[in-house]
Motif scaffolding. Sequence first.
Motif, PDB file in Angstrom:
ATOM      1  N   PRO A  34      20.484 -10.492   9.104  1.00  0.00           N
ATOM      2  CA  PRO A  34      20.970 -11.660   9.859  1.00  0.00           C
ATOM      3  C   PRO A  34      21.666 -12.691   8.966  1.00  0.00           C
ATOM      4  O   PRO A  34      22.607 -13.359   9.406  1.00  0.00           O
ATOM      5  N   ALA A  35      21.233 -12.808   7.705  1.00  0.00           N
ATOM      6  CA  ALA A  35      21.867 -13.796   6.817  1.00  0.00           C
ATOM      7  C   ALA A  35      23.324 -13.420   6.570  1.00  0.00           C
ATOM      8  O   ALA A  35      24.221 -14.269   6.621  1.00  0.00           O
ATOM      9  N   LEU A  38      25.399 -13.974   9.660  1.00  0.00           N
ATOM     10  CA  LEU A  38      25.718 -15.397   9.815  1.00  0.00           C
ATOM     11  C   LEU A  38      26.891 -15.794   8.916  1.00  0.00           C
ATOM     12  O   LEU A  38      27.855 -16.428   9.360  1.00  0.00           O
ATOM     13  N   ILE A  63      28.339 -11.935  -1.254  1.00  0.00           N
ATOM     14  CA  ILE A  63      27.078 -12.610  -1.570  1.00  0.00           C
ATOM     15  C   ILE A  63      27.146 -12.970  -3.051  1.00  0.00           C
ATOM     16  O   ILE A  63      27.627 -12.173  -3.866  1.00  0.00           O
ATOM     17  N   SER A  67      22.501 -16.167  -5.292  1.00  0.00           N
ATOM     18  CA  SER A  67      21.651 -16.161  -4.099  1.00  0.00           C
ATOM     19  C   SER A  67      20.441 -15.243  -4.252  1.00  0.00           C
ATOM     20  O   SER A  67      19.479 -15.345  -3.502  1.00  0.00           O
ATOM     21  N   ALA A  72      16.589 -19.647  -5.813  1.00  0.00           N
ATOM     22  CA  ALA A  72      17.265 -19.833  -4.521  1.00  0.00           C
ATOM     23  C   ALA A  72      16.346 -19.450  -3.371  1.00  0.00           C
ATOM     24  O   ALA A  72      16.554 -19.871  -2.224  1.00  0.00           O
ATOM     25  N   ASN A  73      15.348 -18.651  -3.668  1.00  0.00           N
ATOM     26  CA  ASN A  73      14.334 -18.288  -2.684  1.00  0.00           C
ATOM     27  C   ASN A  73      14.922 -17.647  -1.419  1.00  0.00           C
ATOM     28  O   ASN A  73      14.477 -17.903  -0.306  1.00  0.00           O
ATOM     29  N   LEU A  74      15.955 -16.845  -1.594  1.00  0.00           N
ATOM     30  CA  LEU A  74      16.575 -16.182  -0.437  1.00  0.00           C
ATOM     31  C   LEU A  74      16.404 -14.668  -0.503  1.00  0.00           C
ATOM     32  O   LEU A  74      16.877 -13.961   0.381  1.00  0.00           O
ATOM     33  N   LYS A  77      15.447 -12.923   2.530  1.00  0.00           N
ATOM     34  CA  LYS A  77      16.440 -12.996   3.610  1.00  0.00           C
ATOM     35  C   LYS A  77      17.643 -12.104   3.320  1.00  0.00           C
ATOM     36  O   LYS A  77      18.481 -11.896   4.187  1.00  0.00           O
ATOM     37  N   LEU A  78      17.763 -11.625   2.107  1.00  0.00           N
ATOM     38  CA  LEU A  78      18.896 -10.769   1.755  1.00  0.00           C
ATOM     39  C   LEU A  78      18.497  -9.288   1.722  1.00  0.00           C
ATOM     40  O   LEU A  78      19.217  -8.457   1.180  1.00  0.00           O
TER      41      LEU A  78
END
Lengths: 384, 455
Positions: A34-35, A38, A63, A67, A72-74, A77-78
């Motif tokens: 979803p990241a 978006l 990307i 990230s 970045a704490n993603l 989400k990746l």
Amino acid sequence: MRSGDLRLQGSAPVSPTFMADLRADTVMLAAQCPAVALLWRRAGFDPSRDLSTLADASRIPPILSASFKRSANLYLKLLRRPLGGIDTFTVSSSTSGDPSIIGRTQADIQAYASAFRRGFETCHGGAPFDRVFALWPDPDALLALDHGRVEGKPIAPFAANVFKTMGPVREPSHRDFLLCLRPGAPSEIDFDKIVDGLDGAQRRGERVLIGGTPIFVHMILTYLSERVGRRWVLGTNGYVLVGAGGWDGRKGTMDLGRGISRSAFIAQAVDIFGIPPEHVSDHYGFSESGLSFPGAFDGDDFSYAIPPQAHVVLRDPLTLDPFDEPEREGLVEVISPYGNSSHAATALLVDDLASFVPDTENRRLRIHGRAPSSHKSGCGAMLQ
Amino acid sequence: MSGQPIAIHRAPVVSADDALAHVARLRAGLAAARKRPVARTMEILHEASVRLADRQARAPLADHLAYVIHHGTDLIQEEMEIIAALLTKSSLRDSVRAELGEYHGLDDWDRVGQILLRRQAHGILLHNLAGNALIVSPHSLALGLLTKHVNLVKASSDEPWFAASFAALLYEIEPELRNELIVCSWPGEDKAIYDAIIPEIDAVLHWGGEESRRSIAHLAAEYDVSLISHGPKLSFGILQTVLSADLHFVAKNLARDIVLWEQRACASPRFIAVLPGAGVGADDIAQALALALACAEQRWAAGASDRGRGARQAARRQRYMIELELDGLGRVLEAGRASTVIHTRVFPPAHAIDDALDRLIWVVELPSAGELLRCLDAMGSNISRLFQVAVHHGVDDSILDAIAARGMARMEHPGRSSQPAPGASHDGFHDLALLTTLHTRSAAAIHAPSDRRET
């Protein structure tokens, strides 16, 4: 064909199925992550509509390697698949103390290990060595250590799986790990072993590899030239393999306080080991993409071949606009549909500066180093 | 001399022995510094301001500084205008009057009511400069000269040029100043130099980093040397009731506050709190600010020599798009190529405020003034010592007293964050007062009772 020739040919194109694979992979990626969906929606990019030719690849909003950083704490989400499907989180060796954290399956790990093996073989051929002087730690011992967990999944150093593919050796006892890792202290190099080892290898006419990061190999070269004061003639049986960066003099906890000149490094390796200059190779790569770019010295500097599994876009450091002109410096973006089944790195923009080597169809790179992470501080307060 | 380009000089790197030799030379210059009338010092600085205001004369220096600190040349030019305005005679006169009163006592005993008043310089003043907000060097030097100090200036190692070039300009105007003002440089972490010189000087005016402040503070305490410290600061904006007629004017001014010094100065706003009111909503404010920043980029392009800027900007945009937009917590607006506005209802955490550099601004929509105060208090018990400037636009001023109580030194209209009016608080103090000691004697003659009888 001699093993060294391929890497100097320069312009191996992308694989024939690259575009079809890239289209399929990007369509899937948008559905899985979803990241990414978006970011692409915000940029007005639709892979099923906008991706026809290789020239369109630069339209994929990349990307950023930043990230994937811990800070970045993603990194969750990746991911492209539910956490249950992730086997291991690999971490980079991070000089800044802020590693990249990438969720991978065993198959992804195998894929990047194979990519690095292919890259190494481009430079020294596929035949096993008679003797390897390894300035990297024993990967099995490294992988056996407890590196902690993320979301209940084990963490492993990205590099450990690369070390496993380095310096394939005919007889495992003929691989000397010269790097002694000491927990909580700087690593130590076992200098004594190498002098005797080189003498024996030269006497027996063995096929030899000396490998490690530029800093460690540089330290060996300095030791042999300044402390031992001897030279060897390994000839076409001898190879030097460096990789993982550190030409600026910094890598992990190591800091030489100055950069290492690539041409001086090559000249010294050729002089001390008595090997042809084309037997010294460097390898460019990063843990977020898992591809390996073998680099050969061509008289000026190393020139790094882009593997057929990847397409590289260079972007203006200020505007991020893609460009094709050779010799112009830009940020490196690697586009590849392979080996990224668990994380969103199909189009990955890293903070390294590089340029295309002229007359290589933009399939070879010169690497100019890291883009500065931050310019001079001011009197504004930093809260962290 | 006008039209002649301002010469570019670099502060030489010195050893502890060199620095001590400079201190000795300065001590010999103290008598001349004390004798020079404040009006003459203002004239010298005014003449320097005229030279700095000459676009042609400053062009080579501006180009050079643009390359060194990675600001665009047009932005440096704008920053030079601000510096020139600060150094005009009228601005200096107003500052002295506002900070020290009509009778400042810098030149002679001035009578104020029943007393005669005199101000004295501490003596040898060390300026510890830092950072890339160019204004700091001429501002600091002007403070030292107006208060009749002799000045040893440690320029920042990152930017060793502007202070040295400015000093050279002053020597051209008044050669005597060579014995009263010396600019040099040494690595900030070189403690040995501080150890050597601090016992030999009388005061330190410190700007910038917390680390150097601490090491200087220890020595200053040990040797009883006055320390005036302007550490790193945090500034922000507060908008209440922006009428639609004012929206673009306010946004344009805020954009200027953000762009100046590439947002790295103590006075640069890092977030804008939008409080409820009768005017336009936070969404419109964020949009207008994005537009204004995009326009500002046309006028003041980002510096092309900053090779990491594109990647840093893209990484921040990407991070906050994923972090906020996936969960509906905010929206990232790409304002032209170089600027970013992030509109959110979640007060940014520390790392996010740290990311508000290079033209990235948080527009934070809050339900009430009380909520803003609660968020500021939640930033930490020590945070109030960091608050420097609040740019404020609105009909209700009551919030200003509440943030002043929390340590905010200066409240400004949008567009004025980097151009304080004379007399404005720097960070809670007036430097000219801090840089001088105050001496008084009684004004009226003492008469014996018999004298009084006779009159």
